[in-house]
Scaffold this motif. Structure first.
Motif, PDB file in Angstrom:
ATOM      1  N   SER A  71       2.248  97.613  19.918  1.00  0.00           N
ATOM      2  CA  SER A  71       2.836  96.311  20.674  1.00  0.00           C
ATOM      3  C   SER A  71       4.341  96.595  21.140  1.00  0.00           C
ATOM      4  N   GLU A  72       4.855  97.885  20.934  1.00  0.00           N
ATOM      5  CA  GLU A  72       5.957  98.391  21.293  1.00  0.00           C
ATOM      6  C   GLU A  72       5.277  99.168  22.811  1.00  0.00           C
ATOM      7  N   GLU A  73       4.892  99.679  22.591  1.00  0.00           N
ATOM      8  CA  GLU A  73       3.982 100.185  23.998  1.00  0.00           C
ATOM      9  C   GLU A  73       4.013  99.583  25.041  1.00  0.00           C
ATOM     10  N   THR A  74       3.173  98.906  24.489  1.00  0.00           N
ATOM     11  CA  THR A  74       2.768  98.041  25.651  1.00  0.00           C
ATOM     12  C   THR A  74       4.114  97.301  25.797  1.00  0.00           C
ATOM     13  N   LEU A  75       4.985  96.638  25.176  1.00  0.00           N
ATOM     14  CA  LEU A  75       6.139  95.482  25.539  1.00  0.00           C
ATOM     15  C   LEU A  75       6.942  97.043  26.973  1.00  0.00           C
ATOM     16  N   ALA A  76       7.126  97.620  26.479  1.00  0.00           N
ATOM     17  CA  ALA A  76       8.041  98.499  27.490  1.00  0.00           C
ATOM     18  C   ALA A  76       7.224  98.944  28.109  1.00  0.00           C
ATOM     19  N   ALA A  77       5.957  99.085  28.584  1.00  0.00           N
ATOM     20  CA  ALA A  77       5.057  99.713  29.912  1.00  0.00           C
ATOM     21  C   ALA A  77       5.194  98.261  30.538  1.00  0.00           C
ATOM     22  N   MET A  78       5.084  96.852  30.226  1.00  0.00           N
ATOM     23  CA  MET A  78       5.237  96.312  31.412  1.00  0.00           C
ATOM     24  C   MET A  78       6.748  95.534  31.059  1.00  0.00           C
ATOM     25  N   LEU A  79       7.677  95.878  30.636  1.00  0.00           N
ATOM     26  CA  LEU A  79       8.869  95.583  31.151  1.00  0.00           C
ATOM     27  C   LEU A  79       9.254  96.551  32.506  1.00  0.00           C
ATOM     28  N   ASP A  80       8.948  98.414  32.296  1.00  0.00           N
ATOM     29  CA  ASP A  80       8.888  98.467  33.044  1.00  0.00           C
ATOM     30  C   ASP A  80       7.867  98.396  34.425  1.00  0.00           C
ATOM     31  N   GLU A  81       6.907  98.224  34.376  1.00  0.00           N
ATOM     32  CA  GLU A  81       6.496  97.629  35.408  1.00  0.00           C
ATOM     33  C   GLU A  81       6.713  96.328  36.134  1.00  0.00           C
ATOM     34  N   LEU A  82       7.966  95.691  35.418  1.00  0.00           N
ATOM     35  CA  LEU A  82       8.032  94.689  35.775  1.00  0.00           C
ATOM     36  C   LEU A  82       9.966  94.788  36.366  1.00  0.00           C
ATOM     37  N   ASN A  83      10.167  96.096  35.832  1.00  0.00           N
ATOM     38  CA  ASN A  83      11.523  96.667  36.779  1.00  0.00           C
ATOM     39  C   ASN A  83      12.855  95.599  36.036  1.00  0.00           C
ATOM     40  N   ILE A  84      12.434  95.802  35.111  1.00  0.00           N
ATOM     41  CA  ILE A  84      13.376  94.495  34.264  1.00  0.00           C
ATOM     42  C   ILE A  84      14.898  95.746  32.887  1.00  0.00           C
ATOM     43  N   SER A  85      15.649  95.434  33.595  1.00  0.00           N
ATOM     44  CA  SER A  85      16.819  96.635  32.750  1.00  0.00           C
ATOM     45  C   SER A  85      16.867  96.366  31.278  1.00  0.00           C
ATOM     46  N   PRO A  86      17.321  97.135  31.441  1.00  0.00           N
ATOM     47  CA  PRO A  86      17.573  97.162  29.405  1.00  0.00           C
ATOM     48  C   PRO A  86      18.531  95.442  29.094  1.00  0.00           C
ATOM     49  N   GLU A  87      19.536  95.611  29.670  1.00  0.00           N
ATOM     50  CA  GLU A  87      20.638  94.782  29.732  1.00  0.00           C
ATOM     51  C   GLU A  87      20.105  93.118  29.705  1.00  0.00           C
ATOM     52  N   ASP A  88      18.900  93.134  30.480  1.00  0.00           N
ATOM     53  CA  ASP A  88      18.307  91.845  30.873  1.00  0.00           C
ATOM     54  C   ASP A  88      17.003  92.224  29.499  1.00  0.00           C
ATOM     55  N   ALA A  89      16.878  93.112  28.919  1.00  0.00           N
ATOM     56  CA  ALA A  89      15.430  92.773  27.759  1.00  0.00           C
ATOM     57  C   ALA A  89      15.793  93.559  26.463  1.00  0.00           C
ATOM     58  N   HIS A  90      17.028  92.931  25.896  1.00  0.00           N
ATOM     59  CA  HIS A  90      17.349  93.835  24.492  1.00  0.00           C
ATOM     60  C   HIS A  90      16.133  93.703  23.856  1.00  0.00           C
ATOM     61  N   ILE A  91      15.704  94.697  22.846  1.00  0.00           N
ATOM     62  CA  ILE A  91      14.641  95.438  21.892  1.00  0.00           C
ATOM     63  C   ILE A  91      14.868  95.130  20.328  1.00  0.00           C
ATOM     64  N   ALA A  92      14.197  94.497  19.722  1.00  0.00           N
ATOM     65  CA  ALA A  92      13.952  94.855  18.072  1.00  0.00           C
ATOM     66  C   ALA A  92      12.963  95.988  17.877  1.00  0.00           C
ATOM     67  N   THR A  93      12.949  95.998  17.111  1.00  0.00           N
ATOM     68  CA  THR A  93      11.788  96.485  16.038  1.00  0.00           C
ATOM     69  C   THR A  93      11.869  96.571  14.887  1.00  0.00           C
ATOM     70  N   LYS A  94      10.750  97.283  14.068  1.00  0.00           N
ATOM     71  CA  LYS A  94      10.964  97.399  13.161  1.00  0.00           C
ATOM     72  C   LYS A  94      10.620  99.200  12.109  1.00  0.00           C
ATOM     73  N   TRP A  95      11.138  99.289  11.252  1.00  0.00           N
ATOM     74  CA  TRP A  95      11.016 100.867  10.313  1.00  0.00           C
ATOM     75  C   TRP A  95       9.865  99.879   9.723  1.00  0.00           C
ATOM     76  N   TRP A  96       8.580 100.353   9.150  1.00  0.00           N
ATOM     77  CA  TRP A  96       7.515 100.346   8.077  1.00  0.00           C
ATOM     78  C   TRP A  96       7.707 101.117   7.247  1.00  0.00           C
ATOM     79  N   PRO A  97       8.862 100.293   5.676  1.00  0.00           N
ATOM     80  CA  PRO A  97       8.767 101.230   4.229  1.00  0.00           C
ATOM     81  C   PRO A  97       7.368 101.606   3.777  1.00  0.00           C
ATOM     82  N   LEU A  98       6.163 100.855   3.542  1.00  0.00           N
ATOM     83  CA  LEU A  98       5.755 101.053   2.841  1.00  0.00           C
ATOM     84  C   LEU A  98       4.987 102.302   2.231  1.00  0.00           C
TER      85      LEU A  98
END
Length: 329
Positions: A71-98
């Motif tokens: 999911s992270e990889e796909t999201l970033a790749a599509m934002l890159d392809e769309l040429n969207i800046s980090p200021e216009d597309a903030h990212i929240a992700t999560k560490w898996w603790p189990l």
């Protein structure tokens, strides 16, 4: 991009749209968690992201466990392809603790950065409260990432009031605050209003991020209006709320949502989402998903009108009547 009133998340300067886009569905059918969703075409994912951005959504919530980083990889790749800046597309992700200790937070951050193609991680969250380490030790590791400028803000997910308070207190020892707690919350699941999580969040200035805000589609009314759809809904058909008795109990709420939807010329889903992000002032954000572009359009439309206080309270009253007698699953 559409002008949506942004609000600060937690006690930060980061201004986000009341609705973000949940990205679990971008898991590419990978892993135990990712298999919940069918694989999506890149063109569809790109259209969903572009539609969301055009409508004023400026942040995306993903996680390590969503397709083992797919999911992270796909999201970033599509934002890159769309040429969207980090200021216009903030990212929240999560560490898996189990089955991990807190050292994994710092040990695996490089992988998260690589999956996100080194886009900034604005909000890094502990996905759930069960690990081999204490909350305090997890926060110690999160602080290291903030100090190293590898993440901007710290959040948690599925934390109880007690655990949330512990996390916040530990961060304050370093001069930081807990930004958010991502929790299940909807008109059919209001546990956070009784278990102390909501009250503590308001007291401490912590934002809540509601996931499953439409209860897997029930609040759209489509299963009430066409019960045959339940049999095509995958694993959901085995949940109590999707069974005939469960649908019958929630029907009065659907009628109210549809009544207001007609008044505002929107959908029942949009009324339900608007309630989530409005009823408690600016405390609650929400992250509905979208597996089709028109779902993204629906999400956007939920931010473009304002329910009256009386309408919010009436929805709440009917909701509580349903919640008290409905199946929990």
């Amino acid at each position: 991009m559409s002008k949506i009133n942004k609000r600060a998340i937690g006690q930060t300067d980061l201004k986000l749209s009341p609705l973000g886009l949940g990205c679990w569905q971008f898991s590419n059918g990978t892993g135990i968690v990712g298999r919940y969703w069918a694989t999506m075409e890149d063109s569809t994912v790109k259209e969903i992201i572009q539609t969301s951005l055009d409508g004023g959504i400026n942040w995306f919530d993903t996680a390590e466990v969503y397709g083992k980083g797919q999911s992270e990889e796909t999201l970033a790749a599509m934002l890159d392809e769309l040429n969207i800046s980090p200021e216009d597309a903030h990212i929240a992700t999560k560490w898996w603790p189990l089955f991990r200790s807190s050292s994994s937070i710092t040990n695996t951050i490089g992988t998260r950065q690589e999956k996100l193609n080194h886009r900034p991680i604005d909000l890094y969250q502990v996905h759930q409260p069960h690990s081999f380490s204490s909350v305090e030790k997890e926060m110690d590791q999160m602080v290291k990432l903030v100090e190293e400028k590898k993440i901007n803000y710290v959040g948690v997910s599925n934390f109880s009031e007690v655990a949330m308070r512990k996390a916040h207190a530990r961060l304050q020892e370093y001069g930081l605050n807990l930004t958010s707690n991502q929790v299940r919350y909807s008109l059919l699941d209001r546990r956070i209003e009784k278990n102390g999580v909501l009250d503590a969040a308001k007291e401490l200035g912590i934002s809540l991020i509601a996931y499953s805000p439409l209860e897997q589609g029930i609040l759209s009314g489509k299963f009430h209006n066409d019960p045959s759809l339940v049999q095509k809904s995958g694993m959901r058909k085995y949940l109590g709320r999707f069974k005939p008795n469960g649908l019958a109990k929630s029907y009065p709420l659907i009628l109210k949502l549809e009544e207001l939807a007609k008044k505002y010329e929107v959908s029942a889903s949009q009324i339900a989402l608007n309630w989530i992000i409005s009823y408690h002032g600016e405390t609650v954000f929400a992250i509905p998903g979208a597996s089709k572009p028109h779902h993204a359009e629906e999400n956007i439309g939920a931010m473009n009108f304002e329910l009256s206080r009386d309408e919010l309270e009436e929805i709440s009253r009917i909701s509580w009547e349903i919640v008290e007698k409905s199946p929990k699953k």
